[in-house]
Each structure stands twice: as C-alpha cells, then as structure tokens.
Design a protein around this motif. Sequence first.
Motif, PDB file in Angstrom:
ATOM      1  N   GLY A   1      -1.941   3.155   4.203  1.00  0.00           N
ATOM      2  CA  GLY A   1      -0.652   3.109   3.503  1.00  0.00           C
ATOM      3  C   GLY A   1       0.307   4.173   4.025  1.00  0.00           C
ATOM      4  O   GLY A   1       1.516   3.942   4.132  1.00  0.00           O
ATOM      5  N   GLN A   2      -0.243   5.327   4.382  1.00  0.00           N
ATOM      6  CA  GLN A   2       0.606   6.395   4.941  1.00  0.00           C
ATOM      7  C   GLN A   2       1.249   5.946   6.249  1.00  0.00           C
ATOM      8  O   GLN A   2       2.436   6.172   6.483  1.00  0.00           O
ATOM      9  N   THR A   3       0.453   5.286   7.103  1.00  0.00           N
ATOM     10  CA  THR A   3       1.023   4.879   8.404  1.00  0.00           C
ATOM     11  C   THR A   3       2.142   3.850   8.205  1.00  0.00           C
ATOM     12  O   THR A   3       3.091   3.809   8.980  1.00  0.00           O
ATOM     13  N   LYS A   4       2.030   3.029   7.178  1.00  0.00           N
ATOM     14  CA  LYS A   4       3.086   2.046   6.918  1.00  0.00           C
ATOM     15  C   LYS A   4       4.355   2.745   6.436  1.00  0.00           C
ATOM     16  O   LYS A   4       5.466   2.388   6.827  1.00  0.00           O
ATOM     17  N   LEU A   5       4.190   3.750   5.583  1.00  0.00           N
ATOM     18  CA  LEU A   5       5.366   4.473   5.081  1.00  0.00           C
ATOM     19  C   LEU A   5       6.014   5.298   6.197  1.00  0.00           C
ATOM     20  O   LEU A   5       7.241   5.292   6.365  1.00  0.00           O
ATOM     21  N   ILE A   6       5.184   5.966   6.986  1.00  0.00           N
ATOM     22  CA  ILE A   6       5.723   6.742   8.116  1.00  0.00           C
ATOM     23  C   ILE A   6       6.439   5.787   9.076  1.00  0.00           C
ATOM     24  O   ILE A   6       7.510   6.098   9.606  1.00  0.00           O
ATOM     25  N   GLY A   7       5.868   4.610   9.265  1.00  0.00           N
ATOM     26  CA  GLY A   7       6.492   3.591  10.118  1.00  0.00           C
ATOM     27  C   GLY A   7       7.891   3.243   9.620  1.00  0.00           C
ATOM     28  O   GLY A   7       8.844   3.162  10.399  1.00  0.00           O
ATOM     29  N   GLU A   8       8.016   3.066   8.319  1.00  0.00           N
ATOM     30  CA  GLU A   8       9.346   2.764   7.746  1.00  0.00           C
ATOM     31  C   GLU A   8      10.318   3.902   8.057  1.00  0.00           C
ATOM     32  O   GLU A   8      11.488   3.665   8.384  1.00  0.00           O
ATOM     33  N   TRP A   9       9.838   5.138   7.943  1.00  0.00           N
ATOM     34  CA  TRP A   9      10.731   6.291   8.208  1.00  0.00           C
ATOM     35  C   TRP A   9      11.143   6.329   9.675  1.00  0.00           C
ATOM     36  O   TRP A   9      12.300   6.593  10.010  1.00  0.00           O
ATOM     37  N   MET A  10      10.152   6.093  10.560  1.00  0.00           N
ATOM     38  CA  MET A  10      10.457   6.120  12.005  1.00  0.00           C
ATOM     39  C   MET A  10      11.522   5.082  12.335  1.00  0.00           C
ATOM     40  O   MET A  10      12.455   5.336  13.110  1.00  0.00           O
ATOM     41  N   ILE A  11      11.376   3.933  11.737  1.00  0.00           N
ATOM     42  CA  ILE A  11      12.308   2.835  12.008  1.00  0.00           C
ATOM     43  C   ILE A  11      13.684   3.171  11.442  1.00  0.00           C
ATOM     44  O   ILE A  11      14.715   2.948  12.079  1.00  0.00           O
ATOM     45  N   ASP A  12      13.701   3.764  10.266  1.00  0.00           N
ATOM     46  CA  ASP A  12      14.993   4.137   9.664  1.00  0.00           C
ATOM     47  C   ASP A  12      15.722   5.155  10.546  1.00  0.00           C
ATOM     48  O   ASP A  12      16.930   5.065  10.758  1.00  0.00           O
ATOM     49  N   ASN A  13      14.958   6.107  11.083  1.00  0.00           N
ATOM     50  CA  ASN A  13      15.592   7.138  11.922  1.00  0.00           C
ATOM     51  C   ASN A  13      16.170   6.580  13.216  1.00  0.00           C
ATOM     52  O   ASN A  13      17.038   7.208  13.833  1.00  0.00           O
ATOM     53  N   ALA A  14      15.709   5.397  13.608  1.00  0.00           N
ATOM     54  CA  ALA A  14      16.223   4.784  14.843  1.00  0.00           C
ATOM     55  C   ALA A  14      17.646   4.244  14.659  1.00  0.00           C
ATOM     56  O   ALA A  14      18.227   3.708  15.603  1.00  0.00           O
ATOM     57  N   LYS A  15      18.191   4.408  13.475  1.00  0.00           N
ATOM     58  CA  LYS A  15      19.595   3.996  13.274  1.00  0.00           C
ATOM     59  C   LYS A  15      20.535   4.827  14.150  1.00  0.00           C
ATOM     60  O   LYS A  15      21.631   4.389  14.474  1.00  0.00           O
ATOM     61  N   THR A  16      20.080   6.017  14.563  1.00  0.00           N
ATOM     62  CA  THR A  16      20.937   6.857  15.419  1.00  0.00           C
ATOM     63  C   THR A  16      21.266   6.143  16.728  1.00  0.00           C
ATOM     64  O   THR A  16      22.310   6.389  17.305  1.00  0.00           O
ATOM     65  N   TRP A  17      20.363   5.279  17.204  1.00  0.00           N
ATOM     66  CA  TRP A  17      20.720   4.503  18.401  1.00  0.00           C
ATOM     67  C   TRP A  17      21.036   3.047  18.072  1.00  0.00           C
ATOM     68  O   TRP A  17      21.098   2.187  18.926  1.00  0.00           O
ATOM     69  N   GLY A  18      21.267   2.775  16.780  1.00  0.00           N
ATOM     70  CA  GLY A  18      21.823   1.470  16.395  1.00  0.00           C
ATOM     71  C   GLY A  18      20.823   0.436  15.937  1.00  0.00           C
ATOM     72  O   GLY A  18      21.172  -0.737  15.799  1.00  0.00           O
ATOM     73  N   LEU A  19      19.558   0.858  15.665  1.00  0.00           N
ATOM     74  CA  LEU A  19      18.561  -0.153  15.258  1.00  0.00           C
ATOM     75  C   LEU A  19      18.843  -0.668  13.840  1.00  0.00           C
ATOM     76  O   LEU A  19      18.995   0.098  12.894  1.00  0.00           O
ATOM     77  N   SER A  20      18.877  -1.962  13.731  1.00  0.00           N
ATOM     78  CA  SER A  20      19.025  -2.617  12.440  1.00  0.00           C
ATOM     79  C   SER A  20      17.675  -3.233  12.087  1.00  0.00           C
ATOM     80  O   SER A  20      17.170  -4.086  12.828  1.00  0.00           O
TER      81      SER A  20
ATOM     82  N   ALA B   1       0.830  -1.216   0.000  1.00  0.00           N
ATOM     83  CA  ALA B   1       0.000   0.000   0.000  1.00  0.00           C
ATOM     84  C   ALA B   1       0.862   1.262   0.000  1.00  0.00           C
ATOM     85  O   ALA B   1       0.359   2.339  -0.331  1.00  0.00           O
ATOM     86  N   VAL B   2       2.143   1.164   0.332  1.00  0.00           N
ATOM     87  CA  VAL B   2       3.004   2.361   0.305  1.00  0.00           C
ATOM     88  C   VAL B   2       3.203   2.861  -1.129  1.00  0.00           C
ATOM     89  O   VAL B   2       3.547   4.022  -1.338  1.00  0.00           O
ATOM     90  N   TYR B   3       2.985   1.998  -2.138  1.00  0.00           N
ATOM     91  CA  TYR B   3       3.212   2.405  -3.529  1.00  0.00           C
ATOM     92  C   TYR B   3       2.038   3.160  -4.131  1.00  0.00           C
ATOM     93  O   TYR B   3       2.200   3.821  -5.158  1.00  0.00           O
ATOM     94  N   GLY B   4       0.868   3.036  -3.543  1.00  0.00           N
ATOM     95  CA  GLY B   4      -0.299   3.735  -4.098  1.00  0.00           C
ATOM     96  C   GLY B   4      -0.745   3.122  -5.418  1.00  0.00           C
ATOM     97  O   GLY B   4      -1.044   1.943  -5.491  1.00  0.00           O
TER      98      GLY B   4
END
Length: 322
Positions: A149-168, A126-129
């Motif tokens: 679909g927006q919440t799934k895409l925002i979720g991906e961004w939130m998770i990506d930003n967690a790399k600052t504390w080392g989330l893989s 659903a992120v692709y529209g």
Amino acid sequence: MTTLEGVNVLITGGAGYIGSHVSRLLIESGHSVVSVDDFSTGLAERIGSESYELKLENPDAESKLASILNEHGIDTVIHFAARKQVGESVEKPELYYKSNIGGLLNLLSAMKTAGVKKMVFSSSAAVYGMPSVEQVDEQSPTNPINPYGQTKLIGEWMIDNAKTWGLSAISLRYFNVAGTGWSDLADKQALNLIPIAISKISHGEPVDVFGDDYQTEDGSCIRDYIHVMDLAKAHIDAISHLKNPGNEVFNVGTGEGSSVFEVLAELKKVSGIDFEMNIDSRRAGDPPKLVASASKIQDSFGWKSEFGLAEIVATAWESRES
Ligand code: UFG
C-alpha cells in the motif's frame, strides 16, 4: 463509457489479468496498444498487441522505454506492472520498493524524455489502510499499513510531482477486483478470495474463512467487489478525462459491500457444490470493512458499475481451469 478519440497507448503489465482486459477493450474500441511485461506473473498468451519483454526496474529500462514510446508515437501510458501481494510485501519490502517504485521512476523518466504527458496509474484501496468509516471517499486519510500500500501511495505522489514537466495523470484506486470479461484472460493466480475458493473447490478442499468474529453483521470481513470489465471501462473514461497537469485520484468500486460468507454463498449457488468452510483465525492486517464511496467517479466520468456480485462470481466460476 465515454467515447474516446483514437489513442496510442503503452500498457505496462499487459500480460496480467487486469492489464490484458484493458488492452483488449482498447483494441476492440479501435485504439492502438503496445504492451511491455516482464512475464514474471503475466502470461504471454494474454497479449493481443505488439509487445516487449522488459523489467521496468532494470537500469536499462528507462532508455528502452523512451525508444518504445518514440517509435510507436505513444500519447498515453497505463501503468499496471507491479508486485501486488500484501503478505509478500511485508516479508520482502525491498522487492516492492525496487519493482513498484524503481519501475515507476524509470517509466516517468522515459515519459519525460519522450514528451509523453498522459498517464493512468493502477493504485489501490490499500492506500487507505484500516478506515473506520462506512464508505471511504477520496478525502479519507491515507494510511497504508503494509509496504504494498505504501508503494501505491508513494507512486501517486511521484506522479503528482511530475506536473512540473506537464504530466496529466489519473490514479484509480481499485477495490477488490474479480470476475472475468473474456475467459482466456481469467485470473489464474489463486491469490484472492474468489480465485482461491474456486481452486479449493476444484480440488475438493474446504475454503478458509479468515475470521468470523468481526464487528460485522455475519462476523466476516466486508469488501467492495468490482467486476474487471467495469474496472476496464473506468480506464477508458479516465483517459478521456486527462486534461490538466497533476494527479487526480478516483476510487473504483461499486459502493456495495459483501462479506466473505456472502461471497461463498454465491459461489455455492453458482457452482451447485455445497463445499465445506473452515473457520480460521483472523488474517493479520485485514480491515473489517473496506467499501468505496463511488460518488466522485460517477459524478466526474458518468461511470457506474454495471455488474454485481452474482456476475462477478459466475464469470469467475465459468472461466475456471478445468
Ligand atoms: N479471505 C478469506 N479466505 C481466503 C482468502 C481471503 O476469508 O482464503 C478473506 C480475507 O481475509 C478478506 C477477504 O477475504 O477479508 C478478501 O481478501 P483478498 O485477499 O481477496 O483481498 P484483500 O481485501 O486482502 O486485498 C485486495 C487486493 C489488494 C487491494 C485490496 C483493496 O489483493 O491488492 O483488495 O481492497 F489493495
């Protein structure tokens, strides 16, 4: 499926259709699983592990989750728990932002506190529209057309930003998941084409086809149907590929498209029932064709779907409520 060293996994949404399949596959492969679920749509009888009743978006969820993560020595989280009805998300967007984004925020905060640095996230095609390409790959533009679909895409961004504390992390963009791996874990909610059609047939009612005038070969919409067991195996492979901080996205589909008419023809074959079809108008927001390019996951994990439409429809039919 990749061989995976023993992992201690927290599954959110472990009582759901997909979460329970992944949970059972992990347990049967010798891994430790703990589940949380709010049981709003999940079923307690699907859970085969220790479990906690918890609403992830509640204010006390962050500290409760952190305790669970610490107490069980969790090293990896698979996050399924979310609302997933496209139509409902348009009607009640705030519900989706609260559950899907608020819940994820609490989960990430708890993981940071507890030092849990591995995660697999249930994302969605659903992120692709409304893509205009034959097959969407992970480089295709993301342009969700509904709050779900927006919440799934925002979720991906939130998770990506967690790399600052080392989330893989790995986000798996599911295409149209259906079929049954274990009959007691079947999809009991009639919210998608195959379970809706099975429910209608069981009640002797005609099955609706939302539009037969699309620019496709038979005029009905085309989707990429993926068997829930193939999807479950992709999660095991994803865990074994969690390495560097950041979020990597993968489509999980077969690369093969099936039209609504093709799905229903398969269902007629499997059920032996020549049920009626009611040609209805188009459903708002339906892309005519949504098929995955599955090259990235194949090349990176060596994952390949094993089952096709025939097995998907047959296993769904065999595990129907009688
Ligand atoms: N359809 C019918 N009749 C029905 C139900 C559905 O013709 O009674 C059609 C739809 O119009 C669509 C196709 O069947 O063309 C599949 O519809 P679903 O509702 O089963 O699934 P969607 O493709 O709309 O969405 C599903 C998931 C989403 C996910 C998406 C990704 O529900 O969460 O796949 O492809 F984002």
